[in-house]
Write a protein that holds these residues in place. Structure first.
Motif, PDB file in Angstrom:
ATOM      1  N   ARG A   2       0.769  -1.232  -0.320  1.00  0.00           N
ATOM      2  CA  ARG A   2      -0.231   0.154  -0.457  1.00  0.00           C
ATOM      3  C   ARG A   2       0.895   1.518   0.401  1.00  0.00           C
ATOM      4  O   ARG A   2       0.393   1.923  -0.513  1.00  0.00           O
ATOM      5  CB  ARG A   2      -0.806   0.167   1.144  1.00  0.00           C
ATOM      6  CG  ARG A   2      -0.764   0.038   2.447  1.00  0.00           C
ATOM      7  CD  ARG A   2      -1.680  -0.241   3.849  1.00  0.00           C
ATOM      8  NE  ARG A   2      -2.529   0.689   3.625  1.00  0.00           N
ATOM      9  CZ  ARG A   2      -2.063   1.905   4.342  1.00  0.00           C
ATOM     10  NH1 ARG A   2      -1.228   2.275   5.273  1.00  0.00           N
ATOM     11  NH2 ARG A   2      -2.844   2.914   4.436  1.00  0.00           N
ATOM     12  N   LEU A   3       1.741   1.029   1.184  1.00  0.00           N
ATOM     13  CA  LEU A   3       2.030   2.589   0.790  1.00  0.00           C
ATOM     14  C   LEU A   3       3.522   2.704  -0.493  1.00  0.00           C
ATOM     15  O   LEU A   3       3.709   3.796  -1.262  1.00  0.00           O
ATOM     16  CB  LEU A   3       2.956   2.404   1.591  1.00  0.00           C
ATOM     17  CG  LEU A   3       2.207   3.018   3.483  1.00  0.00           C
ATOM     18  CD1 LEU A   3       3.220   2.254   4.936  1.00  0.00           C
ATOM     19  CD2 LEU A   3       1.836   4.544   3.271  1.00  0.00           C
ATOM     20  N   ALA A   7       3.103   5.960  -2.832  1.00  0.00           N
ATOM     21  CA  ALA A   7       4.286   6.588  -3.206  1.00  0.00           C
ATOM     22  C   ALA A   7       4.856   6.729  -5.155  1.00  0.00           C
ATOM     23  O   ALA A   7       5.155   8.431  -4.915  1.00  0.00           O
ATOM     24  CB  ALA A   7       5.810   6.194  -2.761  1.00  0.00           C
ATOM     25  N   LEU A   8       4.422   6.282  -5.611  1.00  0.00           N
ATOM     26  CA  LEU A   8       4.125   6.048  -6.816  1.00  0.00           C
ATOM     27  C   LEU A   8       3.298   7.224  -7.122  1.00  0.00           C
ATOM     28  O   LEU A   8       2.950   8.253  -8.598  1.00  0.00           O
ATOM     29  CB  LEU A   8       4.287   4.882  -7.451  1.00  0.00           C
ATOM     30  CG  LEU A   8       5.515   3.923  -7.632  1.00  0.00           C
ATOM     31  CD1 LEU A   8       4.726   2.331  -7.877  1.00  0.00           C
ATOM     32  CD2 LEU A   8       6.300   4.954  -8.450  1.00  0.00           C
ATOM     33  N   GLN A  76       0.284  13.103   3.119  1.00  0.00           N
ATOM     34  CA  GLN A  76       0.281  12.890   4.059  1.00  0.00           C
ATOM     35  C   GLN A  76       0.875  11.896   4.782  1.00  0.00           C
ATOM     36  O   GLN A  76       1.793  11.462   5.814  1.00  0.00           O
ATOM     37  CB  GLN A  76      -1.161  13.214   5.662  1.00  0.00           C
ATOM     38  CG  GLN A  76      -1.138  14.654   5.121  1.00  0.00           C
ATOM     39  CD  GLN A  76      -2.517  15.341   5.723  1.00  0.00           C
ATOM     40  OE1 GLN A  76      -3.277  14.550   6.982  1.00  0.00           O
ATOM     41  NE2 GLN A  76      -2.628  16.648   6.083  1.00  0.00           N
ATOM     42  N   GLU A  77       0.269  10.418   4.555  1.00  0.00           N
ATOM     43  CA  GLU A  77       0.514   9.527   5.093  1.00  0.00           C
ATOM     44  C   GLU A  77       1.811   8.419   4.610  1.00  0.00           C
ATOM     45  O   GLU A  77       2.470   7.967   5.268  1.00  0.00           O
ATOM     46  CB  GLU A  77      -0.672   7.994   4.686  1.00  0.00           C
ATOM     47  CG  GLU A  77       0.047   6.917   4.569  1.00  0.00           C
ATOM     48  CD  GLU A  77      -1.399   6.771   6.790  1.00  0.00           C
ATOM     49  OE1 GLU A  77      -0.529   5.287   6.801  1.00  0.00           O
ATOM     50  OE2 GLU A  77      -1.232   6.933   6.888  1.00  0.00           O
ATOM     51  N   VAL A  78       2.039   8.952   3.075  1.00  0.00           N
ATOM     52  CA  VAL A  78       3.357   8.579   2.946  1.00  0.00           C
ATOM     53  C   VAL A  78       4.684   9.532   3.326  1.00  0.00           C
ATOM     54  O   VAL A  78       5.427   8.774   3.496  1.00  0.00           O
ATOM     55  CB  VAL A  78       3.284   8.554   0.459  1.00  0.00           C
ATOM     56  CG1 VAL A  78       4.957   8.884   0.469  1.00  0.00           C
ATOM     57  CG2 VAL A  78       2.501   8.264   0.101  1.00  0.00           C
ATOM     58  N   ALA A  79       4.321  10.627   3.608  1.00  0.00           N
ATOM     59  CA  ALA A  79       5.274  11.749   4.411  1.00  0.00           C
ATOM     60  C   ALA A  79       6.401  11.280   5.530  1.00  0.00           C
ATOM     61  O   ALA A  79       6.621  11.262   6.023  1.00  0.00           O
ATOM     62  CB  ALA A  79       4.590  13.510   4.654  1.00  0.00           C
ATOM     63  N   LYS A  80       4.416  10.852   6.366  1.00  0.00           N
ATOM     64  CA  LYS A  80       4.724   9.895   7.793  1.00  0.00           C
ATOM     65  C   LYS A  80       5.924   8.877   7.283  1.00  0.00           C
ATOM     66  O   LYS A  80       6.596   8.231   8.027  1.00  0.00           O
ATOM     67  CB  LYS A  80       3.532   9.928   8.197  1.00  0.00           C
ATOM     68  CG  LYS A  80       3.320   9.386   9.683  1.00  0.00           C
ATOM     69  CD  LYS A  80       1.805   8.384  10.012  1.00  0.00           C
ATOM     70  CE  LYS A  80       2.127   7.941  11.679  1.00  0.00           C
ATOM     71  NZ  LYS A  80       1.194   7.216  11.427  1.00  0.00           N
TER      72      LYS A  80
END
Length: 167
Positions: A2-3, A7-8, A76-80
């Protein structure tokens, strides 16, 4: 999965097959090939969670394709994820559990377990070295393979230590 998919999508909107190809092109043979079904299931879950939004795009002479874009929440989820440290050493190692518990069972001895594990690690290392030779032009894949080989070398060193202490 998922992450990495998020990111892509943080780079640009894409459909499932493009994301699968991007993973494979970026990481090469060193990274397990993504199953297209798993990609689409994951995209569905990400959309349901509000981390991406999908929209249907018409294609000439083909069925519509669903293109996904990351949402602010997804970004925000990717940055975290990118800024958090990754899990470190394995304290709960399955092989070590076997090694410690084997004498209690009287079903296997420690030296045999260590030798079998050592052979397994060496076979995996040979496979990684072959893969590295095939992936010469992919720097990302080379670094991924090199990291795996270094981890295996550390595991082999640790097996020697286990043998010294426990047999």
């Amino acid at each position: 999965m998922r992450l990495p998919l998020l990111a892509l999508l943080a780079k640009e909107p894409a459909h499932g097959y493009e994301l699968k190809q991007a993973l494979e092109q970026t990481f090469g043979a060193a990274y397990p090939r993504a199953n297209i079904g798993q990609v689409y299931v994951t995209l569905g879950r990400l959309e349901k969670a509000g981390l991406i939004e999908g929209r249907d795009v018409a294609q000439d002479g083909k069925p519509d394709k669903r293109v996904y874009a990351i949402t602010d929440t997804g970004r925000q989820e990717v940055a975290k994820w990118l800024t958090e440290p990754t899990e470190g050493p394995r304290v709960r190692d399955e092989f070590f559990l076997k090694l410690v518990l084997a004498p209690e069972t009287q079903l296997a001895d420690r030296l045999t377990l260590i030798n079998n594990q050592r052979r397994h690690y060496l076979n995996v290392m040979r496979g990684l070295n072959r893969m590295a030779a095939e992936e010469r032009g992919n720097q990302v894949s080379q670094l991924l393979i090199e990291g795996a080989v270094l981890h295996l070398q550390a595991d082999l060193d640790w097996l020697e230590r286990c043998q010294e202490e426990l047999t």
